[in-house]
Enzyme design. Sequence first.
Site, PDB file in Angstrom:
ATOM      1  N   ILE A 105      50.596   9.694   2.461  1.00 51.82           N
ATOM      2  CA  ILE A 105      51.788   9.507   1.627  1.00 51.82           C
ATOM      3  C   ILE A 105      53.012  10.090   2.331  1.00 51.82           C
ATOM      4  O   ILE A 105      53.047  11.289   2.621  1.00 51.82           O
ATOM      5  CB  ILE A 105      51.575  10.176   0.245  1.00 51.82           C
ATOM      6  CG1 ILE A 105      50.425   9.489  -0.496  1.00 51.82           C
ATOM      7  CG2 ILE A 105      52.862  10.128  -0.587  1.00 51.82           C
ATOM      8  CD1 ILE A 105      49.923  10.206  -1.719  1.00 51.82           C
ATOM      9  N   SER A 162      51.781   4.991  -0.354  1.00 48.19           N
ATOM     10  CA  SER A 162      52.757   5.421  -1.363  1.00 48.19           C
ATOM     11  C   SER A 162      52.748   4.434  -2.518  1.00 48.19           C
ATOM     12  O   SER A 162      52.561   3.231  -2.323  1.00 48.19           O
ATOM     13  CB  SER A 162      54.156   5.488  -0.740  1.00 48.19           C
ATOM     14  OG  SER A 162      54.309   6.705  -0.033  1.00 48.19           O
ATOM     15  N   ASP A 169      49.961  12.309  13.099  1.00 48.73           N
ATOM     16  CA  ASP A 169      49.933  10.983  12.471  1.00 48.73           C
ATOM     17  C   ASP A 169      50.338   9.923  13.510  1.00 48.73           C
ATOM     18  O   ASP A 169      51.358  10.077  14.186  1.00 48.73           O
ATOM     19  CB  ASP A 169      50.950  11.021  11.315  1.00 48.73           C
ATOM     20  CG  ASP A 169      50.847   9.821  10.410  1.00 48.73           C
ATOM     21  OD1 ASP A 169      49.761   9.228  10.321  1.00 48.73           O
ATOM     22  OD2 ASP A 169      51.870   9.493   9.760  1.00 48.73           O
TER      23      ASP A 169
HETATM   24  P1  13P Z   1      53.742   5.275   3.193  1.00 41.86           P
HETATM   25  O1  13P Z   1      54.889   4.643   3.913  1.00 41.86           O
HETATM   26  O2  13P Z   1      53.119   4.326   2.215  1.00 41.86           O
HETATM   27  O3  13P Z   1      54.089   6.573   2.557  1.00 41.86           O
HETATM   28  O4  13P Z   1      52.592   5.573   4.288  1.00 41.86           O
HETATM   29  C1  13P Z   1      52.625   6.745   5.065  1.00 41.86           C
HETATM   30  C2  13P Z   1      51.629   6.727   6.166  1.00 41.86           C
HETATM   31  O5  13P Z   1      50.716   5.933   6.228  1.00 41.86           O
HETATM   32  C3  13P Z   1      51.763   7.757   7.204  1.00 41.86           C
HETATM   33  O6  13P Z   1      50.855   7.567   8.238  1.00 41.86           O
HETATM   34  O1  G3H Z   2      53.335   6.042   9.126  1.00 41.95           O
HETATM   35  C1  G3H Z   2      54.432   6.510   9.402  1.00 41.95           C
HETATM   36  C2  G3H Z   2      54.980   7.680   8.699  1.00 41.95           C
HETATM   37  O2  G3H Z   2      55.604   7.295   7.509  1.00 41.95           O
HETATM   38  C3  G3H Z   2      55.870   8.472   9.599  1.00 41.95           C
HETATM   39  O3  G3H Z   2      57.120   7.890   9.739  1.00 41.95           O
HETATM   40  O4  G3H Z   2      57.483   7.837  12.218  1.00 41.95           O
HETATM   41  O5  G3H Z   2      59.410   7.737  10.621  1.00 41.95           O
HETATM   42  O6  G3H Z   2      58.119   9.851  10.918  1.00 41.95           O
HETATM   43  P1  G3H Z   2      58.095   8.346  10.945  1.00 41.95           P
HETATM   44 ZN    ZN Z   3      50.411   5.531   8.651  1.00 45.12          ZN
END
Ligand code: 13P
Ligand code: G3H
Ligand code: ZN
Length: 317
Positions: A263, A222, A88
């Site tokens: 999410i 979310s 991600d």
């Molecule tokens: P949320 O903060 O809405 O859960 O989004 C998560 C997300 O986009 C992770 O890449």
């Molecule tokens: O988009 C971001 C995700 O919610 C991941 O968050 O970088 O704190 O793990 P993080």
């Molecule tokens: Zn994201």
Amino acid sequence: MAIVTTKDMFAKAYNGGYAIGAFNVNNMEIIQGITAAAIEEHAPLIRQVSKCARAYANHIDLMKLIEAAIEDAQENAGFDLPIAVHLDHGDSFELCKSCIDGGFSSVMIDKSGLPFDENIAITKQVVEYAHDHGVVVEAELGTLAGVEDEVKVSAEDSSYTRPEDVQEFVERTGCDSLAIAIGTSHGAFKFKPGMDPKLRLDILEEVEKRLPNFPIVLHGSSSVPQEFVEMINKYGGNMPGAIGIPESELRKAAQMAVCKINIDSDLRLAMTACIRQYFAEHPDHFDPRQYLKPARAAIKDMVMHKIKDVLGCDGKA
Ligand code: 13P
Ligand code: G3H
Ligand code: ZN
């Protein structure tokens, strides 16, 4: 079954008018809660790992937990659960390469903060390496507000995706899916109280016309369930005015070209709300299993609800 890419999942989701949930994983309880929900609902699943999650839990530890959950799924469910493992918000070629070499089936290169041509150049470099290794790539155009991987983007600096850019971007990079900005944002505070919490589905529709049959991704999706916000605030937390994306808006997007919905915050809220409640009600308990068990169960219940009522991917595994 082995870890799969998102290619088949997305083709089926696009044609079937549903989306796959991409849930952020950081530890064993989250991985188990999500997997149990996907098994029970016969739903395909994307487990995604951010740079920070990888730094927190360590690549090998997370991979082994994910592989163990796949084995469990096969044994307990008696069927092959399609599971993709995705990076991600990859912020560099080197990070993407490390995840590809380390067994991920999908990576995101997020250079949406750079000018168009620079975003294209790095995305193309990642696509070439990934495709040579059988891995798929998600890229991003447009900038979401909120906090991600320690980068904070204010609402003023965020910008919607320009539909007139998407075709050229996809053609020049060769990416396999595209994250767009249509009003979602990262974190638990997506709208101010009193605002109309709507997505720009007209932009999505325009993107869909220009990129027929191409999978679109929504980050920051979310819904911030108010029951968890209330529990957090009741049991010592302080999150007034936390508001998410209405589930009805996400459902509409899932029926359109959106094939992947991200999410993370909702998992954090479910877990934190349960743990806060547990601590308040059992001040003398100190065994982590006692409070992590209900937290894991709450994650499972919430993910089952998302699969059935928001994503529409129940029974699609
Ligand atoms: P949320 O903060 O809405 O859960 O989004 C998560 C997300 O986009 C992770 O890449
Ligand atoms: O988009 C971001 C995700 O919610 C991941 O968050 O970088 O704190 O793990 P993080
Ligand atoms: Zn994201």
